[in-house]
Every structure is written in C-alpha cells, then in structure tokens.
Design a protein around this motif. Structure first.
Motif, PDB file in Angstrom:
ATOM      1  N   ASP A   9       0.837  -1.211   0.000  1.00  0.00           N
ATOM      2  CA  ASP A   9       0.000   0.000   0.000  1.00  0.00           C
ATOM      3  C   ASP A   9       0.865   1.252   0.000  1.00  0.00           C
ATOM      4  OD1 ASP A   9      -2.315  -1.588   0.290  1.00  0.00           O
ATOM      5  OD2 ASP A   9      -1.996  -1.698   2.465  1.00  0.00           O
ATOM      6  N   LYS A  10       1.964   1.208   0.751  1.00  0.00           N
ATOM      7  CA  LYS A  10       2.833   2.381   0.891  1.00  0.00           C
ATOM      8  C   LYS A  10       4.288   1.932   0.863  1.00  0.00           C
ATOM      9  CE  LYS A  10      -0.606   5.200   1.966  1.00  0.00           C
ATOM     10  NZ  LYS A  10      -1.047   6.271   1.102  1.00  0.00           N
ATOM     11  N   ILE A  11       5.165   2.858   0.405  1.00  0.00           N
ATOM     12  CA  ILE A  11       6.608   2.583   0.421  1.00  0.00           C
ATOM     13  C   ILE A  11       7.286   3.696   1.228  1.00  0.00           C
ATOM     14  CG2 ILE A  11       8.724   2.404  -0.963  1.00  0.00           C
ATOM     15  CD1 ILE A  11       6.999   1.399  -3.290  1.00  0.00           C
ATOM     16  N   ILE A  12       8.131   3.293   2.170  1.00  0.00           N
ATOM     17  CA  ILE A  12       8.957   4.271   2.883  1.00  0.00           C
ATOM     18  C   ILE A  12      10.395   4.068   2.420  1.00  0.00           C
ATOM     19  CG2 ILE A  12       9.930   4.911   5.137  1.00  0.00           C
ATOM     20  CD1 ILE A  12       7.291   4.193   6.422  1.00  0.00           C
ATOM     21  N   ILE A  13      11.020   5.138   1.926  1.00  0.00           N
ATOM     22  CA  ILE A  13      12.438   5.026   1.541  1.00  0.00           C
ATOM     23  C   ILE A  13      13.277   5.428   2.751  1.00  0.00           C
ATOM     24  CG2 ILE A  13      14.246   5.812  -0.041  1.00  0.00           C
ATOM     25  CD1 ILE A  13      11.982   6.235  -2.113  1.00  0.00           C
ATOM     26  N   ASN A  14      14.013   4.451   3.267  1.00  0.00           N
ATOM     27  CA  ASN A  14      14.749   4.685   4.512  1.00  0.00           C
ATOM     28  C   ASN A  14      16.175   5.183   4.228  1.00  0.00           C
ATOM     29  OD1 ASN A  14      15.609   4.753   7.116  1.00  0.00           O
ATOM     30  ND2 ASN A  14      15.642   2.534   7.408  1.00  0.00           N
ATOM     31  N   ASP A  15      16.262   6.436   3.724  1.00  0.00           N
ATOM     32  CA  ASP A  15      17.602   7.002   3.501  1.00  0.00           C
ATOM     33  C   ASP A  15      17.979   7.962   4.618  1.00  0.00           C
ATOM     34  OD1 ASP A  15      15.754   8.862   2.797  1.00  0.00           O
ATOM     35  OD2 ASP A  15      16.662   9.403   0.880  1.00  0.00           O
ATOM     36  N   ASP A  16      16.993   8.260   5.485  1.00  0.00           N
ATOM     37  CA  ASP A  16      17.243   9.153   6.618  1.00  0.00           C
ATOM     38  C   ASP A  16      16.338   8.633   7.741  1.00  0.00           C
ATOM     39  OD1 ASP A  16      18.011  11.610   7.979  1.00  0.00           O
ATOM     40  OD2 ASP A  16      15.965  12.272   7.598  1.00  0.00           O
ATOM     41  N   LEU A  17      16.940   7.979   8.747  1.00  0.00           N
ATOM     42  CA  LEU A  17      16.130   7.248   9.733  1.00  0.00           C
ATOM     43  C   LEU A  17      15.088   8.112  10.450  1.00  0.00           C
ATOM     44  CD1 LEU A  17      15.426   4.515  10.952  1.00  0.00           C
ATOM     45  CD2 LEU A  17      17.176   4.932  12.689  1.00  0.00           C
ATOM     46  N   PRO A  18      15.441   9.294  11.010  1.00  0.00           N
ATOM     47  CA  PRO A  18      14.421  10.090  11.694  1.00  0.00           C
ATOM     48  C   PRO A  18      13.234  10.420  10.782  1.00  0.00           C
ATOM     49  CG  PRO A  18      16.611  10.962  12.143  1.00  0.00           C
ATOM     50  CD  PRO A  18      16.788   9.904  11.115  1.00  0.00           C
ATOM     51  N   LYS A  19      13.536  10.689   9.517  1.00  0.00           N
ATOM     52  CA  LYS A  19      12.467  11.002   8.552  1.00  0.00           C
ATOM     53  C   LYS A  19      11.597   9.755   8.319  1.00  0.00           C
ATOM     54  CE  LYS A  19      12.429  12.348   3.982  1.00  0.00           C
ATOM     55  NZ  LYS A  19      13.321  11.725   3.066  1.00  0.00           N
ATOM     56  N   ALA A  20      12.241   8.605   8.186  1.00  0.00           N
ATOM     57  CA  ALA A  20      11.497   7.359   7.947  1.00  0.00           C
ATOM     58  C   ALA A  20      10.607   7.023   9.147  1.00  0.00           C
ATOM     59  CB  ALA A  20      12.478   6.219   7.680  1.00  0.00           C
ATOM     60  N   LEU A  21      11.112   7.268  10.360  1.00  0.00           N
ATOM     61  CA  LEU A  21      10.329   6.979  11.577  1.00  0.00           C
ATOM     62  C   LEU A  21       9.106   7.884  11.640  1.00  0.00           C
ATOM     63  CD1 LEU A  21      13.177   6.574  14.258  1.00  0.00           C
ATOM     64  CD2 LEU A  21      11.970   4.775  13.019  1.00  0.00           C
ATOM     65  N   ASP A  22       9.331   9.157  11.299  1.00  0.00           N
ATOM     66  CA  ASP A  22       8.255  10.128  11.306  1.00  0.00           C
ATOM     67  C   ASP A  22       7.169   9.759  10.283  1.00  0.00           C
ATOM     68  OD1 ASP A  22       7.348  12.611  12.358  1.00  0.00           O
ATOM     69  OD2 ASP A  22       7.708  13.459  10.346  1.00  0.00           O
ATOM     70  N   GLU A  23       7.637   9.364   9.104  1.00  0.00           N
ATOM     71  CA  GLU A  23       6.717   8.974   8.036  1.00  0.00           C
ATOM     72  C   GLU A  23       5.884   7.760   8.465  1.00  0.00           C
ATOM     73  OE1 GLU A  23       7.558   7.973   3.492  1.00  0.00           O
ATOM     74  OE2 GLU A  23       9.105   9.196   4.427  1.00  0.00           O
ATOM     75  N   ALA A  24       6.564   6.786   9.094  1.00  0.00           N
ATOM     76  CA  ALA A  24       5.870   5.575   9.548  1.00  0.00           C
ATOM     77  C   ALA A  24       4.802   5.943  10.580  1.00  0.00           C
ATOM     78  CB  ALA A  24       6.876   4.593  10.140  1.00  0.00           C
ATOM     79  N   GLU A  25       5.160   6.808  11.530  1.00  0.00           N
ATOM     80  CA  GLU A  25       4.200   7.227  12.562  1.00  0.00           C
ATOM     81  C   GLU A  25       2.960   7.850  11.923  1.00  0.00           C
ATOM     82  OE1 GLU A  25       5.218   9.697  16.027  1.00  0.00           O
ATOM     83  OE2 GLU A  25       7.255   8.953  15.779  1.00  0.00           O
ATOM     84  N   LYS A  26       3.181   8.717  10.919  1.00  0.00           N
ATOM     85  CA  LYS A  26       2.063   9.420  10.284  1.00  0.00           C
ATOM     86  C   LYS A  26       1.169   8.463   9.491  1.00  0.00           C
ATOM     87  CE  LYS A  26       3.741  14.051  10.332  1.00  0.00           C
ATOM     88  NZ  LYS A  26       5.087  14.540  10.025  1.00  0.00           N
ATOM     89  N   LEU A  27       1.797   7.541   8.776  1.00  0.00           N
ATOM     90  CA  LEU A  27       1.011   6.569   7.997  1.00  0.00           C
ATOM     91  C   LEU A  27       0.116   5.745   8.926  1.00  0.00           C
ATOM     92  CD1 LEU A  27       3.570   5.028   5.445  1.00  0.00           C
ATOM     93  CD2 LEU A  27       1.648   6.536   4.951  1.00  0.00           C
ATOM     94  N   VAL A  28       0.697   5.330  10.054  1.00  0.00           N
ATOM     95  CA  VAL A  28      -0.046   4.487  11.001  1.00  0.00           C
ATOM     96  C   VAL A  28      -1.179   5.286  11.645  1.00  0.00           C
ATOM     97  CG1 VAL A  28       0.185   3.299  13.228  1.00  0.00           C
ATOM     98  CG2 VAL A  28       1.831   2.862  11.406  1.00  0.00           C
TER      99      VAL A  28
END
Ligand code: 5GP
Length: 187
Positions: A163-182
């Motif tokens: 459903d969604k793709i997170i590109i983990n090239d910057d961990l804090p950004k990826a964590l934030d994105e994951a939190e928002k998607l959830v």
C-alpha cells in the motif's frame, strides 16, 4: 473479535525492524505479533519477545496442527511463521497487531486480511547500503550473508505490491513517516 493490522516488510537490513520497534514504543495501541522461528537466538534477543525460538520438529508439528496464518522456509532449514494464536491474543486485548515478516509472508498476510491491514514496504536507499548495514550487524556467516543479499535484491522488486513505500535514507524522517502513515490508518 477482529481488529486492524500493520505489516512492515522489506529486505534484511532495510531498517524495518527499527521502524517497528519505534512504533511499538510510541503508540500504545500497537502490539507485536511474535513469530515462531527455528533460527538460533541472537545474543540481544529474548525468547517469547523477539521470537518464539523452537526446533524444526516443533515447527513442523505446528504446521501439521494448522497453527500458522503463514509460514516460510526463509533460508534453508530456517523456518519462520506467524501464529494464529498471536493475532487472537492481540485482538482480544483490543490492540492493533504489527508484523515484521519477509516479503512473501507479508503478501500472504495482505491477501488474507485485505482492507483491515496497512502494508508498508521499507526500501533501503541502495543495495550498497544493505551490504553495509548487514555487515555492521555482524550477525551472519559468509554463506548466510550471501543468501540474505541475494534474497534482498529479489524482494525489492515486490515493493509496488504494497500500500505504501517508505524510503529509509534518513532514519528520523522514515520513523516520522511511519508514525504518520499508522496514525492516518488507525483514525
Ligand atoms: P531475521 O532472521 O533477520 O530475524 O529474519 C529474517 C527474515 O524473516 C526477515 O525478513 C523477517 O522479517 C522474516 N520473518 C520474521 N518472522 C517471520 C514470519 O513469521 N513469517 C515470515 N514469512 N517471515 C518472517
């Protein structure tokens, strides 16, 4: 009792486990579905918390008893499986189940649960980055390292099925994105 589910997939070394741990720490509604595995326990892991570590015989017995939602022989003689009892327990606690499984297992889970599930693929920034992360972890033999890299390159080709793709090239950004998607999915 049925509830919602969250699935995080991605190659070994993509950072999906770090993302899942972060979500578990920041969102009390989420509970980890502890898989069963026959691979040896690592020094930093706890039986019953990271995995249920069981023998190959025990794993096969559980397959015969139809105790798994899905299971895979992810690497030779290394079985991993999602237990039906884990999901029941989490839903009975009125929590949201979160899975950290390989891509093939993840696609099976997605097919079973459909709209009740948010399926996220965690993409490493490059194959080179995967090599470096896996090396830094220092958990693999030469053979299992090679097997993990080969599997990872194959898994990346399945990202578009999620459903969604997170590109983990910057961990804090990826964590934030994951939190928002959830957050959005659980609203
Ligand atoms: P590791 O040995 O690094 O903990 O996990 C190896 C791979 O197996 C990872 O991609 C992990 O997500 C996956 N895995 C863990 N639990 C399960 C499971 O229950 N089912 C499947 N299909 N894969 C799993």
């Amino acid at each position: 009792m049925q509830g919602k589910l969250l699935l995080f997939c991605g190659p070994s070394g993509s950072g999906k486990t770090t993302i899942v741990h972060h979500l578990l720490q920041t969102n009390p509604k989420i509970e980890f579905s502890v898989s069963a595995t026959t691979r040896p326990q690592r020094a930093n892991e706890t039986d019953g918390k990271d995995y249920h570590f069981i023998s190959v015989d025990e794993f096969k017995k559980r397959i015969a008893n139809d105790e798994f939602v899905e299971w895979e022989e992810v690497y030779t003689d290394r079985f991993y499986g999602t237990l039906k009892s884990e999901i029941d327990k989490i839903w009975n606690d009125h929590k949201v189940a979160i899975f950290d499984v390989d891509v093939e297992g993840g696609l099976k889970i997605k097919k079973i649960f459909g709209q009740m599930l948010l399926a996220v693929f965690v993409m490493p920034p490059s194959v080179e980055a995967l090599h470096q992360r896996l090396k830094a972890r220092n958990s693999e033999t030469k053979e299992s390292f090679k097997a993990r890299i080969a599997k990872s390159e194959h898994e990346i080709t399945y990202a578009f099925r999620f459903d969604k793709i997170i590109i983990n090239d910057d961990l804090p950004k990826a964590l934030d994105e994951a939190e928002k998607l959830v957050e959005e999915f659980l609203k």
